[in-house]
Scaffold this motif. Sequence first.
Motif, PDB file in Angstrom:
ATOM      1  N   LYS A 266       0.832  -1.208   0.000  1.00 48.03           N
ATOM      2  CA  LYS A 266       0.000   0.000   0.000  1.00 48.03           C
ATOM      3  C   LYS A 266       0.867   1.259   0.000  1.00 48.03           C
ATOM      4  O   LYS A 266       0.648   2.192  -0.794  1.00 48.03           O
ATOM      5  CB  LYS A 266      -0.913  -0.001   1.233  1.00 48.03           C
ATOM      6  CG  LYS A 266      -1.796   1.231   1.349  1.00 48.03           C
ATOM      7  CD  LYS A 266      -2.608   1.193   2.639  1.00 48.03           C
ATOM      8  CE  LYS A 266      -3.425   2.485   2.792  1.00 48.03           C
ATOM      9  NZ  LYS A 266      -4.177   2.489   4.069  1.00 48.03           N
ATOM     10  N   LYS A 267       1.885   1.279   0.856  1.00 47.20           N
ATOM     11  CA  LYS A 267       2.769   2.447   0.948  1.00 47.20           C
ATOM     12  C   LYS A 267       3.584   2.631  -0.323  1.00 47.20           C
ATOM     13  O   LYS A 267       3.810   3.757  -0.783  1.00 47.20           O
ATOM     14  CB  LYS A 267       3.694   2.301   2.158  1.00 47.20           C
ATOM     15  CG  LYS A 267       2.966   2.439   3.487  1.00 47.20           C
ATOM     16  CD  LYS A 267       3.900   2.170   4.668  1.00 47.20           C
ATOM     17  CE  LYS A 267       3.140   2.257   5.986  1.00 47.20           C
ATOM     18  NZ  LYS A 267       4.009   1.892   7.153  1.00 47.20           N
ATOM     19  N   LEU A 268       4.032   1.518  -0.911  1.00 42.57           N
ATOM     20  CA  LEU A 268       4.806   1.594  -2.154  1.00 42.57           C
ATOM     21  C   LEU A 268       3.935   2.114  -3.297  1.00 42.57           C
ATOM     22  O   LEU A 268       4.414   2.867  -4.154  1.00 42.57           O
ATOM     23  CB  LEU A 268       5.397   0.231  -2.498  1.00 42.57           C
ATOM     24  CG  LEU A 268       6.428  -0.323  -1.512  1.00 42.57           C
ATOM     25  CD1 LEU A 268       6.915  -1.698  -1.967  1.00 42.57           C
ATOM     26  CD2 LEU A 268       7.623   0.622  -1.344  1.00 42.57           C
ATOM     27  N   CYS A 269       2.658   1.724  -3.295  1.00 44.95           N
ATOM     28  CA  CYS A 269       1.735   2.225  -4.316  1.00 44.95           C
ATOM     29  C   CYS A 269       1.501   3.730  -4.159  1.00 44.95           C
ATOM     30  O   CYS A 269       1.391   4.458  -5.156  1.00 44.95           O
ATOM     31  CB  CYS A 269       0.399   1.485  -4.236  1.00 44.95           C
ATOM     32  SG  CYS A 269       0.441  -0.192  -4.896  1.00 44.95           S
ATOM     33  N   GLU A 270       1.432   4.185  -2.936  1.00 47.60           N
ATOM     34  CA  GLU A 270       1.234   5.617  -2.695  1.00 47.60           C
ATOM     35  C   GLU A 270       2.418   6.438  -3.188  1.00 47.60           C
ATOM     36  O   GLU A 270       2.270   7.603  -3.566  1.00 47.60           O
ATOM     37  CB  GLU A 270       0.993   5.857  -1.200  1.00 47.60           C
ATOM     38  CG  GLU A 270      -0.378   5.349  -0.736  1.00 47.60           C
ATOM     39  CD  GLU A 270      -0.518   5.322   0.777  1.00 47.60           C
ATOM     40  OE1 GLU A 270       0.506   5.572   1.476  1.00 47.60           O
ATOM     41  OE2 GLU A 270      -1.623   5.033   1.266  1.00 47.60           O
TER      42      GLU A 270
ATOM     43  N   ASP B 262      -6.207  -3.067  -4.723  1.00 51.73           N
ATOM     44  CA  ASP B 262      -7.022  -2.035  -4.079  1.00 51.73           C
ATOM     45  C   ASP B 262      -6.647  -0.645  -4.593  1.00 51.73           C
ATOM     46  O   ASP B 262      -7.522   0.194  -4.841  1.00 51.73           O
ATOM     47  CB  ASP B 262      -6.853  -2.089  -2.558  1.00 51.73           C
ATOM     48  CG  ASP B 262      -7.437  -3.345  -1.939  1.00 51.73           C
ATOM     49  OD1 ASP B 262      -8.292  -3.979  -2.592  1.00 51.73           O
ATOM     50  OD2 ASP B 262      -7.034  -3.697  -0.817  1.00 51.73           O
ATOM     51  N   TYR B 263      -5.346  -0.411  -4.756  1.00 49.64           N
ATOM     52  CA  TYR B 263      -4.906   0.898  -5.227  1.00 49.64           C
ATOM     53  C   TYR B 263      -5.331   1.112  -6.685  1.00 49.64           C
ATOM     54  O   TYR B 263      -5.828   2.187  -7.046  1.00 49.64           O
ATOM     55  CB  TYR B 263      -3.385   1.035  -5.103  1.00 49.64           C
ATOM     56  CG  TYR B 263      -2.905   2.439  -5.395  1.00 49.64           C
ATOM     57  CD1 TYR B 263      -2.849   3.393  -4.384  1.00 49.64           C
ATOM     58  CD2 TYR B 263      -2.554   2.824  -6.687  1.00 49.64           C
ATOM     59  CE1 TYR B 263      -2.437   4.691  -4.649  1.00 49.64           C
ATOM     60  CE2 TYR B 263      -2.154   4.117  -6.971  1.00 49.64           C
ATOM     61  CZ  TYR B 263      -2.094   5.041  -5.943  1.00 49.64           C
ATOM     62  OH  TYR B 263      -1.702   6.330  -6.213  1.00 49.64           O
TER      63      TYR B 263
ATOM     64  N   LYS C  87     -10.625 -14.101  -7.314  1.00 52.57           N
ATOM     65  CA  LYS C  87     -11.543 -13.857  -6.195  1.00 52.57           C
ATOM     66  C   LYS C  87     -11.366 -12.466  -5.587  1.00 52.57           C
ATOM     67  O   LYS C  87     -12.312 -11.884  -5.075  1.00 52.57           O
ATOM     68  CB  LYS C  87     -11.339 -14.926  -5.115  1.00 52.57           C
ATOM     69  CG  LYS C  87     -12.064 -16.233  -5.385  1.00 52.57           C
ATOM     70  CD  LYS C  87     -11.914 -17.199  -4.212  1.00 52.57           C
ATOM     71  CE  LYS C  87     -12.701 -18.485  -4.451  1.00 52.57           C
ATOM     72  NZ  LYS C  87     -12.536 -19.431  -3.321  1.00 52.57           N
ATOM     73  N   ILE C  88     -10.126 -11.952  -5.629  1.00 51.02           N
ATOM     74  CA  ILE C  88      -9.860 -10.663  -4.971  1.00 51.02           C
ATOM     75  C   ILE C  88      -9.813  -9.499  -5.960  1.00 51.02           C
ATOM     76  O   ILE C  88      -9.400  -8.395  -5.596  1.00 51.02           O
ATOM     77  CB  ILE C  88      -8.545 -10.710  -4.164  1.00 51.02           C
ATOM     78  CG1 ILE C  88      -7.340 -10.985  -5.085  1.00 51.02           C
ATOM     79  CG2 ILE C  88      -8.631 -11.725  -3.043  1.00 51.02           C
ATOM     80  CD1 ILE C  88      -6.003 -10.809  -4.396  1.00 51.02           C
ATOM     81  N   SER C  89     -10.230  -9.747  -7.201  1.00 46.27           N
ATOM     82  CA  SER C  89     -10.100  -8.699  -8.219  1.00 46.27           C
ATOM     83  C   SER C  89     -11.439  -8.226  -8.772  1.00 46.27           C
ATOM     84  O   SER C  89     -11.516  -7.744  -9.898  1.00 46.27           O
ATOM     85  CB  SER C  89      -9.222  -9.208  -9.365  1.00 46.27           C
ATOM     86  OG  SER C  89      -9.815 -10.342  -9.981  1.00 46.27           O
TER      87      SER C  89
END
Length: 428
Positions: free
Chosen positions: A160-164, A199-200, A219-221
């Motif tokens: 998550k942090k790397l995506c931000e 999510d990002y 399933k998670i997409s």
Amino acid sequence: MKNLNLIYNKFLETKKICIDSRKDCQNSIFFAIQGDNFNGNKYASEAIKKGAVLAIIDDKKYIKNKKYVLVKNSLKCLQQLAKLHKKKSNFKVIAITGTNGKTTTKEIIYNILKSKFQVSATKGNLNNHIGVPLTILSAINTKQKFLIVEMGANHKNEIKKLCEIADPEYGIITNIGKAHLKGFKSEKNILIAKKELYDYIKKIKGRIFINKSDIKLNKISKNINKIYYNSENIILNKITNNPFLTIELIINNNIHKIKTKFIGEYNVNNILAGICVGDFFNINMKKILKSITEYKPKINRSQLIKTSKKNTIILDAYNANPTSMHASIHSFNKIKTRKGKIVIIGDMMELGDATKKEHFNVIEKAEKMNLENIILCGEIFSNLNKKLHSFKRKDDLESFLKKNEMKNKMILIKGSRKMKLEDLTKLL
């Protein structure tokens, strides 16, 4: 952050970042990063002496003149600088994460995209909270179209942090398996952590490239814009592995036979991901397939080595986890050869409470295969099985190999980076 614009304007002039004063600091901006066992502030003056135009520090006692810029946290400053650079640049980011195959998939996609576009990618394994911003800040070509960013993690919220920081428009999760269990505790937590990329991408309305046959990933997409591989437009028809992969694919209703320099069937999905990305960005299929056939794996990743003793070595000693270990042994067992097959496997790291169980499972798997010999290296493996050739230290194994010369064998060497099993090749 105070001084960020000043630092960025200087970066646009120098186009160079340094975090290690022992390396080339000439005309760079030096960031004094602190860690558990080091304090980069101590080396700021050395970096300035070696030609750095600015030293970004977070301890005021190291300030000497105007070339020293004090910030609250040098690492966060580096990350915010990278975030600002991405915002002001025109290139699109393709982020890649997953348990296995991240680096190989990155290299395949890079080689395909560069046949048409200006593109750069993560160097080596710079895929963490320091490596990702350095990768972004290395993208200084104003004509650059894409930046391929590899993202690694061993705890929740890291992706998550790397995506931000990287702000990717496109994402790929190669697979979900068992790795870094010491930090993640379970495979379910690994799935949750990797999902942070999806999510990002969903939040910014980007796109993901996804393996249609991967049940966990599908399933998670949900409710994300998807481009599929292993689907109707790219169908795997046939695989031979002897030892190099030859793949027959049906792409847009046309049959293509690809002879690669890859070893191991586990690389097929990495190849399919690359073809999918190239096809989506309208690269000529002949160029895509040419890029794949010409690419040769390196850095101890499924390398084929032939020795003077007529041994054929498959060296896969860059890293190891339970998922990749099982896949390597399974694929090695399927290779057809008249030579006797030997596996040399080394300890896997960061498995926490699952350490004993996962190492035992690997031994059990290897014993079921049609192998002439199984050699174990490392304290964990050697304590689990005394019937096989087991060595606590690599030095002891090296002594054994000197006394028991191997000739005309096919040998798989697989282990974690810490084991440095590539050193064994000189004795084989």
